[in-house]
Motif scaffolding. Sequence first.
Motif, PDB file in Angstrom:
ATOM      1  N   ARG A  17       0.825  -1.211   0.000  1.00 59.70           N
ATOM      2  CA  ARG A  17       0.000   0.000   0.000  1.00 59.70           C
ATOM      3  C   ARG A  17       0.856   1.256   0.000  1.00 59.70           C
ATOM      4  N   GLU A  18       1.953   1.231   0.738  1.00 59.57           N
ATOM      5  CA  GLU A  18       2.755   2.417   0.952  1.00 59.57           C
ATOM      6  C   GLU A  18       3.842   2.608  -0.092  1.00 59.57           C
ATOM      7  N   LYS A  19       4.332   1.540  -0.685  1.00 54.36           N
ATOM      8  CA  LYS A  19       5.446   1.635  -1.614  1.00 54.36           C
ATOM      9  C   LYS A  19       4.981   1.338  -3.035  1.00 54.36           C
ATOM     10  N   LYS A  20       5.469   2.110  -3.972  1.00 52.64           N
ATOM     11  CA  LYS A  20       5.162   1.869  -5.384  1.00 52.64           C
ATOM     12  C   LYS A  20       6.032   0.744  -5.937  1.00 52.64           C
ATOM     13  N   LEU A  21       7.283   0.695  -5.503  1.00 57.27           N
ATOM     14  CA  LEU A  21       8.229  -0.322  -5.954  1.00 57.27           C
ATOM     15  C   LEU A  21       8.626  -1.174  -4.768  1.00 57.27           C
ATOM     16  N   ILE A  22       8.686  -2.488  -4.980  1.00 53.33           N
ATOM     17  CA  ILE A  22       9.091  -3.404  -3.924  1.00 53.33           C
ATOM     18  C   ILE A  22      10.302  -4.203  -4.378  1.00 53.33           C
ATOM     19  N   THR A  23      11.071  -4.669  -3.426  1.00 54.07           N
ATOM     20  CA  THR A  23      12.258  -5.452  -3.744  1.00 54.07           C
ATOM     21  C   THR A  23      11.855  -6.863  -4.180  1.00 54.07           C
ATOM     22  N   ILE A  24      12.811  -7.563  -4.740  1.00 53.65           N
ATOM     23  CA  ILE A  24      12.588  -8.960  -5.111  1.00 53.65           C
ATOM     24  C   ILE A  24      12.227  -9.771  -3.872  1.00 53.65           C
ATOM     25  N   LYS A  25      12.886  -9.505  -2.755  1.00 48.53           N
ATOM     26  CA  LYS A  25      12.610 -10.230  -1.517  1.00 48.53           C
ATOM     27  C   LYS A  25      11.176  -9.975  -1.047  1.00 48.53           C
ATOM     28  N   GLU A  26      10.735  -8.719  -1.069  1.00 45.64           N
ATOM     29  CA  GLU A  26       9.370  -8.395  -0.663  1.00 45.64           C
ATOM     30  C   GLU A  26       8.360  -9.033  -1.611  1.00 45.64           C
ATOM     31  N   CYS A  27       8.673  -9.036  -2.908  1.00 51.14           N
ATOM     32  CA  CYS A  27       7.797  -9.661  -3.900  1.00 51.14           C
ATOM     33  C   CYS A  27       7.715 -11.164  -3.648  1.00 51.14           C
ATOM     34  N   SER A  28       8.816 -11.768  -3.263  1.00 55.52           N
ATOM     35  CA  SER A  28       8.834 -13.191  -2.959  1.00 55.52           C
ATOM     36  C   SER A  28       7.924 -13.502  -1.770  1.00 55.52           C
ATOM     37  N   GLN A  29       7.991 -12.667  -0.742  1.00 52.61           N
ATOM     38  CA  GLN A  29       7.132 -12.861   0.421  1.00 52.61           C
ATOM     39  C   GLN A  29       5.663 -12.667   0.057  1.00 52.61           C
ATOM     40  N   LEU A  30       5.400 -11.716  -0.813  1.00 54.29           N
ATOM     41  CA  LEU A  30       4.032 -11.400  -1.212  1.00 54.29           C
ATOM     42  C   LEU A  30       3.420 -12.512  -2.058  1.00 54.29           C
ATOM     43  N   THR A  31       4.199 -13.048  -2.990  1.00 59.97           N
ATOM     44  CA  THR A  31       3.663 -13.997  -3.956  1.00 59.97           C
ATOM     45  C   THR A  31       3.900 -15.460  -3.611  1.00 59.97           C
ATOM     46  N   GLY A  32       4.917 -15.730  -2.809  1.00 59.70           N
ATOM     47  CA  GLY A  32       5.281 -17.114  -2.524  1.00 59.70           C
ATOM     48  C   GLY A  32       6.199 -17.704  -3.583  1.00 59.70           C
ATOM     49  N   ILE A  33       6.617 -16.900  -4.539  1.00 58.15           N
ATOM     50  CA  ILE A  33       7.565 -17.323  -5.575  1.00 58.15           C
ATOM     51  C   ILE A  33       8.972 -17.100  -5.019  1.00 58.15           C
ATOM     52  N   GLY A  34       9.856 -18.031  -5.231  1.00 57.25           N
ATOM     53  CA  GLY A  34      11.221 -17.913  -4.717  1.00 57.25           C
ATOM     54  C   GLY A  34      11.971 -16.737  -5.329  1.00 57.25           C
ATOM     55  N   GLU A  35      12.921 -16.203  -4.571  1.00 51.37           N
ATOM     56  CA  GLU A  35      13.699 -15.055  -5.040  1.00 51.37           C
ATOM     57  C   GLU A  35      14.470 -15.378  -6.317  1.00 51.37           C
ATOM     58  N   ARG A  36      15.032 -16.568  -6.402  1.00 48.03           N
ATOM     59  CA  ARG A  36      15.800 -16.951  -7.598  1.00 48.03           C
ATOM     60  C   ARG A  36      14.900 -16.952  -8.841  1.00 48.03           C
ATOM     61  N   LYS A  37      13.699 -17.523  -8.713  1.00 48.37           N
ATOM     62  CA  LYS A  37      12.764 -17.562  -9.840  1.00 48.37           C
ATOM     63  C   LYS A  37      12.327 -16.141 -10.214  1.00 48.37           C
ATOM     64  N   LEU A  38      12.086 -15.297  -9.215  1.00 50.00           N
ATOM     65  CA  LEU A  38      11.701 -13.915  -9.511  1.00 50.00           C
ATOM     66  C   LEU A  38      12.810 -13.178 -10.254  1.00 50.00           C
ATOM     67  N   ARG A  39      14.059 -13.444  -9.894  1.00 45.43           N
ATOM     68  CA  ARG A  39      15.178 -12.800 -10.605  1.00 45.43           C
ATOM     69  C   ARG A  39      15.212 -13.274 -12.059  1.00 45.43           C
ATOM     70  N   GLU A  40      14.895 -14.542 -12.287  1.00 43.73           N
ATOM     71  CA  GLU A  40      14.805 -15.050 -13.666  1.00 43.73           C
ATOM     72  C   GLU A  40      13.647 -14.373 -14.395  1.00 43.73           C
ATOM     73  N   LEU A  41      12.492 -14.293 -13.741  1.00 40.09           N
ATOM     74  CA  LEU A  41      11.317 -13.676 -14.356  1.00 40.09           C
ATOM     75  C   LEU A  41      11.557 -12.200 -14.668  1.00 40.09           C
ATOM     76  N   ALA A  42      12.393 -11.550 -13.873  1.00 37.63           N
ATOM     77  CA  ALA A  42      12.689 -10.140 -14.088  1.00 37.63           C
ATOM     78  C   ALA A  42      13.344  -9.897 -15.447  1.00 37.63           C
ATOM     79  N   HIS A  43      13.889 -10.953 -16.038  1.00 35.23           N
ATOM     80  CA  HIS A  43      14.520 -10.832 -17.356  1.00 35.23           C
ATOM     81  C   HIS A  43      13.558 -11.185 -18.496  1.00 35.23           C
ATOM     82  N   THR A  44      12.330 -11.573 -18.171  1.00 36.39           N
ATOM     83  CA  THR A  44      11.370 -11.914 -19.213  1.00 36.39           C
ATOM     84  C   THR A  44      10.596 -10.673 -19.641  1.00 36.39           C
ATOM     85  N   LYS A  45      10.206 -10.660 -20.898  1.00 36.00           N
ATOM     86  CA  LYS A  45       9.478  -9.522 -21.450  1.00 36.00           C
ATOM     87  C   LYS A  45       8.109  -9.396 -20.770  1.00 36.00           C
ATOM     88  N   GLY A  46       7.785  -8.198 -20.360  1.00 33.65           N
ATOM     89  CA  GLY A  46       6.483  -7.928 -19.790  1.00 33.65           C
ATOM     90  C   GLY A  46       6.403  -8.037 -18.276  1.00 33.65           C
TER      91      GLY A  46
END
Length: 75
Positions: A17-46
Amino acid sequence: MVDVTELQKQHIEKITREKKLITIKECSQLTGIGERKLRELAHTKGFPVIRFGKKCMVVGSLIDEWIINHIGETF
């Protein structure tokens, strides 16, 4: 006894609610997706990420939409 899961959920909701941008770690906690997978996804288009040099920040308000749009896909 304190329900740690509920406290964590409240913390994550507060972050998004308070932050527009979140870290990979915060995104991992939010989604349940591992940090390593999120870093891979960060390189995908879209994927809703903004890069500041080597640092990746996820657009918190767009992550739910991205997940919904990719239901059934394999990464």
